[in-house]
Design a protein around this motif. Structure first.
Motif, PDB file in Angstrom:
ATOM      1  N   ALA A  24       2.330   1.599  -3.375  1.00  0.00           N
ATOM      2  CA  ALA A  24       1.311   2.047  -4.328  1.00  0.00           C
ATOM      3  C   ALA A  24       1.078   3.548  -4.214  1.00  0.00           C
ATOM      4  CB  ALA A  24       0.001   1.287  -4.090  1.00  0.00           C
ATOM      5  N   LEU A  25       1.060   4.056  -2.993  1.00  0.00           N
ATOM      6  CA  LEU A  25       0.888   5.502  -2.801  1.00  0.00           C
ATOM      7  C   LEU A  25       2.053   6.292  -3.378  1.00  0.00           C
ATOM      8  CD1 LEU A  25      -0.540   5.676   0.817  1.00  0.00           C
ATOM      9  CD2 LEU A  25      -1.709   6.299  -1.301  1.00  0.00           C
TER      10      LEU A  25
ATOM     11  N   SER B 278       0.831  -1.214   0.000  1.00  0.00           N
ATOM     12  CA  SER B 278       0.000   0.000   0.000  1.00  0.00           C
ATOM     13  C   SER B 278       0.857   1.253   0.000  1.00  0.00           C
ATOM     14  CB  SER B 278      -0.931   0.007   1.220  1.00  0.00           C
ATOM     15  OG  SER B 278      -1.827  -1.065   1.171  1.00  0.00           O
TER      16      SER B 278
ATOM     17  N   LYS C  26      -2.197   4.866 -10.875  1.00  0.00           N
ATOM     18  CA  LYS C  26      -3.357   4.689 -10.006  1.00  0.00           C
ATOM     19  C   LYS C  26      -3.824   3.233  -9.967  1.00  0.00           C
ATOM     20  CE  LYS C  26      -4.348   8.992  -8.869  1.00  0.00           C
ATOM     21  NZ  LYS C  26      -4.304   9.453  -7.522  1.00  0.00           N
TER      22      LYS C  26
ATOM     23  N   ASP D 198      -3.179   1.510  -6.751  1.00  0.00           N
ATOM     24  CA  ASP D 198      -3.973   2.090  -5.665  1.00  0.00           C
ATOM     25  C   ASP D 198      -5.321   1.376  -5.561  1.00  0.00           C
ATOM     26  OD1 ASP D 198      -1.879   3.852  -5.616  1.00  0.00           O
ATOM     27  OD2 ASP D 198      -3.062   5.617  -6.122  1.00  0.00           O
TER      28      ASP D 198
END
Length: 117
Positions: free
Chosen positions: A31-32, A28, A37, A40
């Motif tokens: 991904a950020l 996570s 996207k 995400d």
């Protein structure tokens, strides 16, 4: 032989938290920090489903005690949700959760629209 069984049982106990929490937390954050996207969506979907599964487990906990293999079944389900090869969390979100949210959002938007006037 007893030590081997002990080690395997301890690894089995660690597999759940590693698979359901540690790896998803790491993924996570990554991904950020990425520019796309797409990842995400996978991890937001995962946390939504993880929360839902945890809440359901809390409610039906006494019934789950009747199924001694629940932990193993849950581990397989969570692996399917987490592992990038399968992207199960994004699949379930798109297939089921999104549709329910669209229905709910439409009703609340309509309801809220009536209250504004």
């Amino acid at each position: 032989m007893g030590k081997l069984i002990f080690i395997v049982s301890q690894l089995h106990k660690l597999a759940g938290p590693c698979l359901t929490l540690l790896y998803p937390l790491y993924a996570s954050v990554m991904a950020l920090e990425s520019t796309t996207k797409k990842d995400d969506e996978q991890w937001l979907s995962y946390w939504i489903l993880y929360s839902f599964i945890t809440l359901v487990e809390m409610v039906i906990d006494p019934a789950l005690e009747l199924f001694p293999i629940w932990y193993d079944v849950k581990l397989v389900i969570m692996a399917w949700l987490v592992l990038p090869k399968f992207k199960g969390a994004a699949f379930l979100y798109k297939r089921f959760v999104r549709e329910q949210m669209k229905k709910y959002r439409g009703k609340t938007t309509h309801f809220m629209g009536k209250n504004k006037h």
